[in-house]
Design an enzyme around this catalytic site. Structure first.
Site, PDB file in Angstrom:
ATOM      1  N   HIS A 191     -53.922   0.071 -28.211  1.00  0.00           N
ATOM      2  CA  HIS A 191     -53.243  -0.662 -27.134  1.00  0.00           C
ATOM      3  C   HIS A 191     -52.109  -1.543 -27.637  1.00  0.00           C
ATOM      4  O   HIS A 191     -51.862  -2.633 -27.110  1.00  0.00           O
ATOM      5  CB  HIS A 191     -54.249  -1.490 -26.334  1.00  0.00           C
ATOM      6  CG  HIS A 191     -53.801  -1.711 -24.907  1.00  0.00           C
ATOM      7  ND1 HIS A 191     -54.428  -2.605 -24.068  1.00  0.00           N
ATOM      8  CD2 HIS A 191     -52.785  -1.157 -24.189  1.00  0.00           C
ATOM      9  CE1 HIS A 191     -53.828  -2.600 -22.881  1.00  0.00           C
ATOM     10  NE2 HIS A 191     -52.833  -1.723 -22.930  1.00  0.00           N
TER      11      HIS A 191
ATOM     12  N   CYS B 103     -55.631  -8.029 -22.600  1.00  0.00           N
ATOM     13  CA  CYS B 103     -55.876  -7.157 -23.756  1.00  0.00           C
ATOM     14  C   CYS B 103     -54.819  -7.203 -24.861  1.00  0.00           C
ATOM     15  O   CYS B 103     -55.060  -7.694 -25.966  1.00  0.00           O
ATOM     16  CB  CYS B 103     -55.999  -5.705 -23.285  1.00  0.00           C
ATOM     17  SG  CYS B 103     -57.069  -5.450 -21.866  1.00  0.00           S
TER      18      CYS B 103
ATOM     19  N   LYS C 228     -60.075   1.405 -29.636  1.00  0.00           N
ATOM     20  CA  LYS C 228     -58.874   1.106 -28.858  1.00  0.00           C
ATOM     21  C   LYS C 228     -57.767   0.473 -29.699  1.00  0.00           C
ATOM     22  O   LYS C 228     -58.008  -0.450 -30.470  1.00  0.00           O
ATOM     23  CB  LYS C 228     -59.257   0.162 -27.716  1.00  0.00           C
ATOM     24  CG  LYS C 228     -58.122  -0.319 -26.842  1.00  0.00           C
ATOM     25  CD  LYS C 228     -58.681  -1.113 -25.671  1.00  0.00           C
ATOM     26  CE  LYS C 228     -57.601  -1.776 -24.860  1.00  0.00           C
ATOM     27  NZ  LYS C 228     -58.148  -2.474 -23.670  1.00  0.00           N
TER      28      LYS C 228
ATOM     29  N   ASP D 282     -64.380  -5.103 -25.043  1.00  0.00           N
ATOM     30  CA  ASP D 282     -63.230  -5.120 -24.138  1.00  0.00           C
ATOM     31  C   ASP D 282     -63.641  -5.694 -22.780  1.00  0.00           C
ATOM     32  O   ASP D 282     -64.469  -5.111 -22.082  1.00  0.00           O
ATOM     33  CB  ASP D 282     -62.707  -3.686 -23.962  1.00  0.00           C
ATOM     34  CG  ASP D 282     -61.284  -3.631 -23.467  1.00  0.00           C
ATOM     35  OD1 ASP D 282     -60.783  -4.649 -22.974  1.00  0.00           O
ATOM     36  OD2 ASP D 282     -60.664  -2.560 -23.583  1.00  0.00           O
ATOM     37  N   ASP D 283     -63.103  -6.859 -22.449  1.00  0.00           N
ATOM     38  CA  ASP D 283     -63.385  -7.523 -21.163  1.00  0.00           C
ATOM     39  C   ASP D 283     -64.832  -7.987 -21.060  1.00  0.00           C
ATOM     40  O   ASP D 283     -65.417  -8.003 -19.962  1.00  0.00           O
ATOM     41  CB  ASP D 283     -63.069  -6.605 -19.978  1.00  0.00           C
ATOM     42  CG  ASP D 283     -61.592  -6.312 -19.812  1.00  0.00           C
ATOM     43  OD1 ASP D 283     -60.781  -6.851 -20.585  1.00  0.00           O
ATOM     44  OD2 ASP D 283     -61.241  -5.556 -18.899  1.00  0.00           O
TER      45      ASP D 283
ATOM     46  N   ASP E   5     -61.912  -9.243 -26.537  1.00  0.00           N
ATOM     47  CA  ASP E   5     -60.466  -9.456 -26.532  1.00  0.00           C
ATOM     48  C   ASP E   5     -60.022 -10.481 -25.499  1.00  0.00           C
ATOM     49  O   ASP E   5     -58.932 -11.037 -25.590  1.00  0.00           O
ATOM     50  CB  ASP E   5     -59.709  -8.132 -26.326  1.00  0.00           C
ATOM     51  CG  ASP E   5     -60.053  -7.434 -25.017  1.00  0.00           C
ATOM     52  OD1 ASP E   5     -60.990  -7.863 -24.322  1.00  0.00           O
ATOM     53  OD2 ASP E   5     -59.375  -6.441 -24.693  1.00  0.00           O
ATOM     54  N   ASN E   6     -60.845 -10.739 -24.502  1.00  0.00           N
ATOM     55  CA  ASN E   6     -60.562 -11.753 -23.481  1.00  0.00           C
ATOM     56  C   ASN E   6     -61.819 -11.950 -22.647  1.00  0.00           C
ATOM     57  O   ASN E   6     -62.851 -11.331 -22.906  1.00  0.00           O
ATOM     58  CB  ASN E   6     -59.374 -11.354 -22.587  1.00  0.00           C
ATOM     59  CG  ASN E   6     -59.418  -9.930 -22.085  1.00  0.00           C
ATOM     60  OD1 ASN E   6     -58.630  -9.090 -22.497  1.00  0.00           O
ATOM     61  ND2 ASN E   6     -60.360  -9.629 -21.191  1.00  0.00           N
TER      62      ASN E   6
ATOM     63  N   HIS F  24     -64.997  -2.288 -20.425  1.00  0.00           N
ATOM     64  CA  HIS F  24     -63.793  -2.139 -19.595  1.00  0.00           C
ATOM     65  C   HIS F  24     -64.004  -1.030 -18.559  1.00  0.00           C
ATOM     66  O   HIS F  24     -64.696  -0.054 -18.810  1.00  0.00           O
ATOM     67  CB  HIS F  24     -62.629  -1.780 -20.517  1.00  0.00           C
ATOM     68  CG  HIS F  24     -61.273  -1.854 -19.910  1.00  0.00           C
ATOM     69  ND1 HIS F  24     -60.816  -0.952 -18.980  1.00  0.00           N
ATOM     70  CD2 HIS F  24     -60.244  -2.714 -20.136  1.00  0.00           C
ATOM     71  CE1 HIS F  24     -59.565  -1.247 -18.655  1.00  0.00           C
ATOM     72  NE2 HIS F  24     -59.200  -2.319 -19.332  1.00  0.00           N
TER      73      HIS F  24
ATOM     74  N   LYS G 223     -60.678 -12.775 -16.773  1.00  0.00           N
ATOM     75  CA  LYS G 223     -59.508 -12.092 -17.295  1.00  0.00           C
ATOM     76  C   LYS G 223     -58.270 -12.424 -16.464  1.00  0.00           C
ATOM     77  O   LYS G 223     -58.339 -12.441 -15.234  1.00  0.00           O
ATOM     78  CB  LYS G 223     -59.753 -10.587 -17.294  1.00  0.00           C
ATOM     79  CG  LYS G 223     -58.623  -9.758 -17.881  1.00  0.00           C
ATOM     80  CD  LYS G 223     -58.987  -8.287 -17.902  1.00  0.00           C
ATOM     81  CE  LYS G 223     -57.864  -7.445 -18.509  1.00  0.00           C
ATOM     82  NZ  LYS G 223     -58.224  -6.020 -18.579  1.00  0.00           N
TER      83      LYS G 223
END
Length: 451
Positions: A124, A63, A122, A19-20, A278-279, A211, A294
């Site tokens: 989301h 995300c 996660k 994540d991130d 995810d990004n 994250h 991001k």
């Protein structure tokens, strides 16, 4: 080149999402060591033993939209929920902002093809009672429903506890990264010990690391202090580069534990393990040589690590510049499982199965993005990228300018015009962005607890 998958037993699949995570945060992508040593030895090992992509992208620079694409193998813009960038905690109870249970998904199609399915980590993609992993094809779920939670209290941005076992919310002590790892290893153990019968399994491991809030395994006391200050817990406060790298290392250690579980049960040879983010990265991320992060459609916001490991099929030491997107990997997994798209929901993603067998495989097609934030749009075709930000059009030749510094729009106006026309034709094929769609970096005041 390795053996063809045709006629072989369908592989187990483990799809790991950070994540991130920034493009260059991992050692195998040029990242620096931490004060404690190498940041990502397990992932570096997987890359060395498998395939590493240098031109892979996420479907979005934020995300939730990327996760819609991952789940559907389609452009996320086709679903109303993905117009929120990202889905915020304050939408809890909303029956529109989530992944519709009626929509075919990667896990539902794999389940229907005979796979056992689980998500550890996660989600989301909307909140119960209208949305949940169990309503979209996963047979098991453990993790948070929202975007970011404290690693020790497991509370989200509004102060509400957010840790779920299926659709039951309940507490479990521990550092979240480790809890996700433990649940993943437990699932592998149970599948290997007979719980799956003869069925292969699909395990999604969606870490929240790295994250915010930036907390390592040793920061529980810091966490208790931060939750008393609703501002300090989140995006713009706290953390440091060493803590950030330790968070990646904790995740890396967990991935090593999952791999040891596969090896312990003799499953590693026939399990496809895919790793990505995810990004692009955020405050402490290393995206070199890319710019942005991001929320941006510059390369630093959407180009992410992609590692694939499958000893039976993927030769060690492979590296590929093949451009790809999140939804392509969803299509790849579905193709390997022998699953077919629902006629009403054709996939936009294209299978990369030939690339797994031969790192020299190459195919060209346009890739498209759009973003509410700053009216961004982007398209990549071959070595060329068209980008619009704040009403200004850019044309970059990425093969010579990965840092997107030389705007060639006036040098090659015909090429720019052709790419604009192609982007607009693609955009016309997508639903329009709803006027009430919102965009937020991570949270807004209505996500915060009121006092």
């Amino acid at each position: 080149m390795r053996a063809s998958t045709t006629g072989a037993r369908r592989p187990n699949m483990v799809f790991i999402v950070a994540d991130d995570l920034g493009y260059a945060d991992l050692g195998c992508y040029g990242g620096r060591d931490g004060t404690f040593g190498p940041v990502s030895p397990e992932l570096d090992r997987l890359a060395a033993q498998g395939l590493r992509l240098t031109q892979g992208y996420s479907n979005s620079p934020v995300c939730s939209p990327t996760r819609f694409a991952l789940m559907t193998a389609r452009y996320q813009y086709r679903l109303r929920g993905a117009a929120e960038e990202p889905i915020r905690t304050s939408t809890r109870g909303n029956d529109q902002l989530g992944l519709p249970p009626s929509h075919p998904t990667l896990p539902s199609l794999l389940r229907d093809a005979g796979y056992r399915t689980a998500l550890m980590g996660k989600w989301h993609l909307g909140y119960p009672p209208h949305f949940s992993p169990l309503r979209s094809g996963y047979e098991e779920f453990f993790g948070p429903m929202s975007g970011g939670v404290d690693y020790f209290t497991h509370c989200g941005a509004n102060g509400q506890h957010d840790l779920w076992f299926g659709e039951e919310e309940k507490s479990q002590p521990g550092y979240l990264t480790d809890l996700i790892t433990d649940a993943s290893v437990d699932f592998v153990d149970r599948m290997a010990e007979g719980a799956r019968g003869d069925a292969p399994f699909f395990l999604s491991v969606h870490y929240t690391a790295p994250h915010w809030p930036w907390e390592s395994r040793d920061d529980e006391a810091v966490s208790r202090e931060l939750v008393e200050n609703r501002q300090a817990l989140y995006h713009l406060h706290g953390g440091n580069i060493d803590t950030y790298r330790r968070m990646i290392h904790h995740m890396d250690e967990g991935i090593g534990q999952i791999m040891r579980a596969l090896e312990r049960h003799g499953l590693a040879e026939d399990t496809l393990v895919v790793f990505t983010s995810d990004n692009g990265g955020e405050r402490f991320s290393d995206n070199w040589p890319l710019v942005g992060g991001k929320m941006d459609l510059t390369e630093g916001g959407i180009r992410v690590p992609w590692i694939a490991h499958w000893p039976r099929v993927i030769a060690a030491g492979g590296e590929s510049p093949q451009p790809c997107m999140t939804m392509d990997w969803s299509a790849t997994l579905l193709a390997l499982a022998g699953a077919s798209a629902h006629p009403d929901y054709p996939w936009d993603g294209q299978s990369l199965e030939p690339l797994l067998r031969d790192a020299a495989f190459s195919a060209e097609r346009p890739q498209f993005w759009r973003m509410n934030h700053r009216g961004q749009r982007a398209m990549r075709l071959g070595d060329w990228k068209y980008l619009r930000v704040d009403g200004i059009d850019y044309l970059f030749h990425l093969a010579a300018d990965e840092r997107e510094r030389a705007n060639l729009a006036k040098v090659f106006p015909d090429r720019l015009g052709a790419m604009i026309t192609q982007w607009e034709a693609w955009n016309a094929s997508m639903p329009a962005i709803p006027g009430d769609a919102t965009v937020s970096l991570c949270f807004t005041e209505d996500d915060m607890p009121q006092r």
